[in-house]
Write an enzyme that holds these catalytic residues in place. Structure first.
Site, PDB file in Angstrom:
ATOM      1  N   ASP A   5       0.851  -1.187   0.000  1.00 19.60           N
ATOM      2  CA  ASP A   5       0.000   0.000   0.000  1.00 19.60           C
ATOM      3  C   ASP A   5       0.890   1.242   0.000  1.00 19.60           C
ATOM      4  O   ASP A   5       1.903   1.305   0.705  1.00 19.60           O
ATOM      5  CB  ASP A   5      -0.918  -0.011   1.231  1.00 19.60           C
ATOM      6  CG  ASP A   5      -2.055   0.989   1.108  1.00 19.60           C
ATOM      7  OD1 ASP A   5      -3.214   0.543   1.015  1.00 19.60           O
ATOM      8  OD2 ASP A   5      -1.793   2.208   1.099  1.00 19.60           O
ATOM      9  N   ILE A   6       0.506   2.240  -0.789  1.00 19.47           N
ATOM     10  CA  ILE A   6       1.311   3.454  -0.935  1.00 19.47           C
ATOM     11  C   ILE A   6       1.296   4.302   0.342  1.00 19.47           C
ATOM     12  O   ILE A   6       2.208   5.103   0.570  1.00 19.47           O
ATOM     13  CB  ILE A   6       0.791   4.269  -2.157  1.00 19.47           C
ATOM     14  CG1 ILE A   6       1.867   5.165  -2.725  1.00 19.47           C
ATOM     15  CG2 ILE A   6      -0.462   5.065  -1.830  1.00 19.47           C
ATOM     16  CD1 ILE A   6       1.554   5.728  -4.109  1.00 19.47           C
ATOM     17  N   ASN A  26     -12.689  -3.232   2.681  1.00 16.17           N
ATOM     18  CA  ASN A  26     -13.608  -2.105   2.754  1.00 16.17           C
ATOM     19  C   ASN A  26     -14.562  -2.168   1.567  1.00 16.17           C
ATOM     20  O   ASN A  26     -14.122  -2.289   0.422  1.00 16.17           O
ATOM     21  CB  ASN A  26     -12.835  -0.783   2.736  1.00 16.17           C
ATOM     22  CG  ASN A  26     -12.050  -0.567   4.016  1.00 16.17           C
ATOM     23  OD1 ASN A  26     -12.513  -0.924   5.099  1.00 16.17           O
ATOM     24  ND2 ASN A  26     -10.862   0.003   3.911  1.00 16.17           N
ATOM     25  N   GLY A  45     -15.685   3.330   3.639  1.00 19.01           N
ATOM     26  CA  GLY A  45     -14.606   4.183   3.140  1.00 19.01           C
ATOM     27  C   GLY A  45     -13.842   3.586   1.974  1.00 19.01           C
ATOM     28  O   GLY A  45     -12.671   3.916   1.763  1.00 19.01           O
ATOM     29  N   GLN A  46     -14.507   2.718   1.199  1.00 17.77           N
ATOM     30  CA  GLN A  46     -13.823   2.170   0.014  1.00 17.77           C
ATOM     31  C   GLN A  46     -13.511   3.308  -0.955  1.00 17.77           C
ATOM     32  O   GLN A  46     -14.423   4.025  -1.388  1.00 17.77           O
ATOM     33  CB  GLN A  46     -14.704   1.115  -0.674  1.00 17.77           C
ATOM     34  CG  GLN A  46     -14.014   0.468  -1.881  1.00 17.77           C
ATOM     35  CD  GLN A  46     -14.862  -0.610  -2.561  1.00 17.77           C
ATOM     36  OE1 GLN A  46     -15.994  -0.879  -2.151  1.00 17.77           O
ATOM     37  NE2 GLN A  46     -14.316  -1.225  -3.599  1.00 17.77           N
ATOM     38  N   SER A  47     -12.228   3.477  -1.259  1.00 21.01           N
ATOM     39  CA  SER A  47     -11.819   4.605  -2.104  1.00 21.01           C
ATOM     40  C   SER A  47     -11.370   4.172  -3.494  1.00 21.01           C
ATOM     41  O   SER A  47     -11.316   4.999  -4.404  1.00 21.01           O
ATOM     42  CB  SER A  47     -10.696   5.394  -1.420  1.00 21.01           C
ATOM     43  OG  SER A  47      -9.554   4.585  -1.233  1.00 21.01           O
ATOM     44  N   HIS A 103     -10.146  -5.234  -3.294  1.00 24.69           N
ATOM     45  CA  HIS A 103      -8.790  -5.433  -2.770  1.00 24.69           C
ATOM     46  C   HIS A 103      -8.883  -5.826  -1.305  1.00 24.69           C
ATOM     47  O   HIS A 103      -9.685  -5.267  -0.554  1.00 24.69           O
ATOM     48  CB  HIS A 103      -7.936  -4.168  -2.923  1.00 24.69           C
ATOM     49  CG  HIS A 103      -8.589  -2.923  -2.416  1.00 24.69           C
ATOM     50  ND1 HIS A 103      -9.562  -2.250  -3.136  1.00 24.69           N
ATOM     51  CD2 HIS A 103      -8.437  -2.223  -1.269  1.00 24.69           C
ATOM     52  CE1 HIS A 103      -9.965  -1.203  -2.448  1.00 24.69           C
ATOM     53  NE2 HIS A 103      -9.316  -1.164  -1.297  1.00 24.69           N
ATOM     54  N   HIS A 135      -6.902  -5.749   2.156  1.00 26.42           N
ATOM     55  CA  HIS A 135      -5.755  -5.203   2.884  1.00 26.42           C
ATOM     56  C   HIS A 135      -5.234  -6.300   3.806  1.00 26.42           C
ATOM     57  O   HIS A 135      -6.014  -6.907   4.550  1.00 26.42           O
ATOM     58  CB  HIS A 135      -6.172  -4.027   3.783  1.00 26.42           C
ATOM     59  CG  HIS A 135      -6.742  -2.839   3.077  1.00 26.42           C
ATOM     60  ND1 HIS A 135      -6.041  -1.672   2.899  1.00 26.42           N
ATOM     61  CD2 HIS A 135      -7.965  -2.616   2.538  1.00 26.42           C
ATOM     62  CE1 HIS A 135      -6.799  -0.774   2.276  1.00 26.42           C
ATOM     63  NE2 HIS A 135      -7.972  -1.321   2.054  1.00 26.42           N
TER      64      HIS A 135
HETATM   65  P1  5GP Z   1      -9.668   1.480   0.336  1.00 25.37           P
HETATM   66  O1  5GP Z   1      -9.703   2.833   0.995  1.00 25.37           O
HETATM   67  O2  5GP Z   1     -10.422   1.507  -0.995  1.00 25.37           O
HETATM   68  O3  5GP Z   1     -10.082   0.348   1.196  1.00 25.37           O
HETATM   69  O4  5GP Z   1      -8.146   1.199   0.017  1.00 25.37           O
HETATM   70  C1  5GP Z   1      -7.464   1.737  -1.057  1.00 25.37           C
HETATM   71  C2  5GP Z   1      -5.998   1.689  -0.702  1.00 25.37           C
HETATM   72  O5  5GP Z   1      -5.243   1.920  -1.883  1.00 25.37           O
HETATM   73  C3  5GP Z   1      -5.576   2.755   0.318  1.00 25.37           C
HETATM   74  O6  5GP Z   1      -5.049   2.122   1.481  1.00 25.37           O
HETATM   75  C4  5GP Z   1      -4.521   3.574  -0.429  1.00 25.37           C
HETATM   76  O7  5GP Z   1      -3.442   3.966   0.386  1.00 25.37           O
HETATM   77  C5  5GP Z   1      -4.096   2.628  -1.533  1.00 25.37           C
HETATM   78  N1  5GP Z   1      -3.641   3.297  -2.743  1.00 25.37           N
HETATM   79  C6  5GP Z   1      -4.217   4.354  -3.379  1.00 25.37           C
HETATM   80  N2  5GP Z   1      -3.546   4.671  -4.480  1.00 25.37           N
HETATM   81  C7  5GP Z   1      -2.510   3.798  -4.568  1.00 25.37           C
HETATM   82  C8  5GP Z   1      -1.440   3.632  -5.514  1.00 25.37           C
HETATM   83  O8  5GP Z   1      -1.312   4.324  -6.509  1.00 25.37           O
HETATM   84  N3  5GP Z   1      -0.545   2.628  -5.265  1.00 25.37           N
HETATM   85  C9  5GP Z   1      -0.651   1.817  -4.160  1.00 25.37           C
HETATM   86  N4  5GP Z   1       0.268   0.876  -4.009  1.00 25.37           N
HETATM   87  N5  5GP Z   1      -1.653   1.940  -3.261  1.00 25.37           N
HETATM   88  C10 5GP Z   1      -2.561   2.932  -3.461  1.00 25.37           C
END
Ligand code: 5GP
Ligand code: ZN
Length: 113
Positions: free
Chosen positions: A30-31, A86, A92-94, A99, A101
């Site tokens: 994760d970034i 998520n 808070g799915q972004s 995916h 985690h």
């Molecule tokens: P969500 O919030 O949808 O559950 O998780 C999305 C995850 O993707 C977040 O933890 C965020 O840090 C990660 N993320 C967003 N953009 C990138 C990217 O460009 N590269 C990587 N490796 N992770 C990313």
């Protein structure tokens, strides 16, 4: 899904810090890590979330959990880890590409926020 961030990572249009790869899955760091070990595990094929994935391809959903377990093993998370999927706005799915985690490397509090 040409505008999906994780599809672009699958197609190597955007770089990632790769952890594991198989025919159908990708695991990468994760970034913005929330724990010492924070890895995202995705199917290479696009599904919006775990509901869509499991209703449309239960075998691929099960394989995602196998890949999660392989990641935990390769990262030596024998003391424990957390798997988070998520799903939807309340969670808070972004990124709208399913995916998992994988979080570990420290003690994790419960319940989450
Ligand atoms: P969500 O919030 O949808 O559950 O998780 C999305 C995850 O993707 C977040 O933890 C965020 O840090 C990660 N993320 C967003 N953009 C990138 C990217 O460009 N590269 C990587 N490796 N992770 C990313
Ligand atoms: Zn996608």
């Amino acid at each position: 899904m040409s505008d999906c961030l994780f599809c672009k990572i699958v197609k190597k249009e955007i770089p990632c810090d790769l952890v594991l790869e198989s025919e159908n899955y990708l695991a990468f760091k994760d970034i913005d890590p929330k724990a010492p070990i924070h890895i995202l595990v995705i199917p290479k094929k696009h599904f919006e979330d775990i509901t869509e994935l499991s209703f449309q391809d239960l075998d691929l959903a099960a394989g995602l959990m196998e890949m999660v377990s392989k990641v935990a093993q390769s990262e030596n998370l024998e003391k424990g880890f957390r798997v988070v999927l998520n799903t939807g706005p309340d969670a808070g799915q972004s990124v709208q590409h399913v995916h998992a985690h994988v979080l570990g490397g420290r003690s994790l509090t419960w319940p989450p926020g």
